[in-house]
Motif scaffolding. Structure first.
Motif, PDB file in Angstrom:
ATOM      1  N   VAL A  23      -1.279  -0.983   5.326  1.00  0.00           N
ATOM      2  CA  VAL A  23      -1.888  -2.029   6.149  1.00  0.00           C
ATOM      3  C   VAL A  23      -3.354  -1.674   6.378  1.00  0.00           C
ATOM      4  N   ARG A  24      -4.223  -2.618   6.103  1.00  0.00           N
ATOM      5  CA  ARG A  24      -5.663  -2.406   6.266  1.00  0.00           C
ATOM      6  C   ARG A  24      -6.222  -3.431   7.232  1.00  0.00           C
ATOM      7  N   GLY A  25      -7.023  -2.971   8.161  1.00  0.00           N
ATOM      8  CA  GLY A  25      -7.695  -3.871   9.080  1.00  0.00           C
ATOM      9  C   GLY A  25      -7.089  -3.940  10.456  1.00  0.00           C
ATOM     10  N   GLN A  26      -5.967  -3.292  10.650  1.00  0.00           N
ATOM     11  CA  GLN A  26      -5.303  -3.267  11.947  1.00  0.00           C
ATOM     12  C   GLN A  26      -4.315  -2.123  11.949  1.00  0.00           C
ATOM     13  N   ARG A  27      -3.963  -1.677  13.114  1.00  0.00           N
ATOM     14  CA  ARG A  27      -3.033  -0.571  13.235  1.00  0.00           C
ATOM     15  C   ARG A  27      -1.606  -1.045  13.021  1.00  0.00           C
ATOM     16  N   LEU A  28      -0.863  -0.352  12.154  1.00  0.00           N
ATOM     17  CA  LEU A  28       0.507  -0.731  11.832  1.00  0.00           C
ATOM     18  C   LEU A  28       1.402  -0.694  13.062  1.00  0.00           C
ATOM     19  N   PHE A  67      19.179   1.170   0.356  1.00  0.00           N
ATOM     20  CA  PHE A  67      17.762   0.968   0.676  1.00  0.00           C
ATOM     21  C   PHE A  67      17.499   1.404   2.114  1.00  0.00           C
ATOM     22  N   THR A  68      16.335   2.005   2.330  1.00  0.00           N
ATOM     23  CA  THR A  68      15.940   2.454   3.658  1.00  0.00           C
ATOM     24  C   THR A  68      14.503   2.043   3.939  1.00  0.00           C
ATOM     25  N   ILE A  69      14.286   1.460   5.092  1.00  0.00           N
ATOM     26  CA  ILE A  69      12.937   1.100   5.516  1.00  0.00           C
ATOM     27  C   ILE A  69      12.409   2.167   6.464  1.00  0.00           C
ATOM     28  N   SER A  70      11.124   2.455   6.380  1.00  0.00           N
ATOM     29  CA  SER A  70      10.517   3.421   7.294  1.00  0.00           C
ATOM     30  C   SER A  70       9.040   3.076   7.471  1.00  0.00           C
ATOM     31  N   ARG A  71       8.456   3.735   8.441  1.00  0.00           N
ATOM     32  CA  ARG A  71       7.036   3.497   8.721  1.00  0.00           C
ATOM     33  C   ARG A  71       6.366   4.794   9.127  1.00  0.00           C
ATOM     34  N   ASP A  72       5.111   4.933   8.769  1.00  0.00           N
ATOM     35  CA  ASP A  72       4.296   6.045   9.224  1.00  0.00           C
ATOM     36  C   ASP A  72       3.067   5.420   9.872  1.00  0.00           C
ATOM     37  N   ASN A  73       3.094   5.304  11.167  1.00  0.00           N
ATOM     38  CA  ASN A  73       2.011   4.631  11.872  1.00  0.00           C
ATOM     39  C   ASN A  73       0.689   5.389  11.736  1.00  0.00           C
ATOM     40  N   ASP A  74       0.764   6.715  11.604  1.00  0.00           N
ATOM     41  CA  ASP A  74      -0.473   7.487  11.454  1.00  0.00           C
ATOM     42  C   ASP A  74      -1.148   7.189  10.125  1.00  0.00           C
ATOM     43  N   LYS A  75      -0.336   6.931   9.093  1.00  0.00           N
ATOM     44  CA  LYS A  75      -0.881   6.613   7.769  1.00  0.00           C
ATOM     45  C   LYS A  75      -1.041   5.108   7.562  1.00  0.00           C
ATOM     46  N   ASN A  76      -0.632   4.343   8.572  1.00  0.00           N
ATOM     47  CA  ASN A  76      -0.724   2.884   8.479  1.00  0.00           C
ATOM     48  C   ASN A  76       0.032   2.341   7.273  1.00  0.00           C
TER      49      ASN A  76
END
Length: 126
Positions: A23-28, A67-76
């Motif tokens: 994600v670019r332009g905003q924080r995930l 399938f597994t969904i995940s997020r890394d907010n620090d890496k956006n």
């Protein structure tokens, strides 16, 4: 805000891939995220959704346990780990993000998601 998906490609039956969506332009951290796919000649379908508080909803029994969904907010960046891929998983995969802290019923319509990635093609050979 832009979503940049990557990681698609050709994989053999039973193989694995991990898709990424930056994600670019905003924080995930401000978004609920989702992964969708669209096979040739079929409608787009929602797969997995994760809220800001990391509650996960699955919309397809066919991908549960694989399938597994995940997020890394620090890496956006959000991810879709796909294991034991089957030929019927062949499709263009899309990431999406929305402002609200819940997953819409049946993952809603396209208009209920604020931002979409450009799609990345996954091809599973038999």
């Amino acid at each position: 805000v832009q979503l940049q998906a990557s990681g698609g490609g050709l994989v053999q039956n039973g193989g694995s891939l991990r898709l990424s969506c930056e994600v670019r332009g905003q924080r995930l951290r401000y978004y609920t995220i989702g992964w969708f796919r669209q096979a040739l000649g079929k409608e787009r379908e929602g797969l997995l959704c994760m809220t800001l508080s990391e509650n996960v909803t699955s919309n397809r029994d066919s991908v549960k346990g694989r399938f597994t969904i995940s997020r890394d907010n620090d890496k956006n960046t959000m991810y879709l780990q796909m294991n034991n891929l089957q030929p019927e998983d062949t499709a263009v995969y899309y990431c999406a993000a929305r402002y609200y802290d819940y997953c819409p019923a049946s993952f809603g319509t396209s208009r209920q998601w604020n931002y979409w990635g450009q799609g990345t093609l996954v091809t599973v050979s038999s």
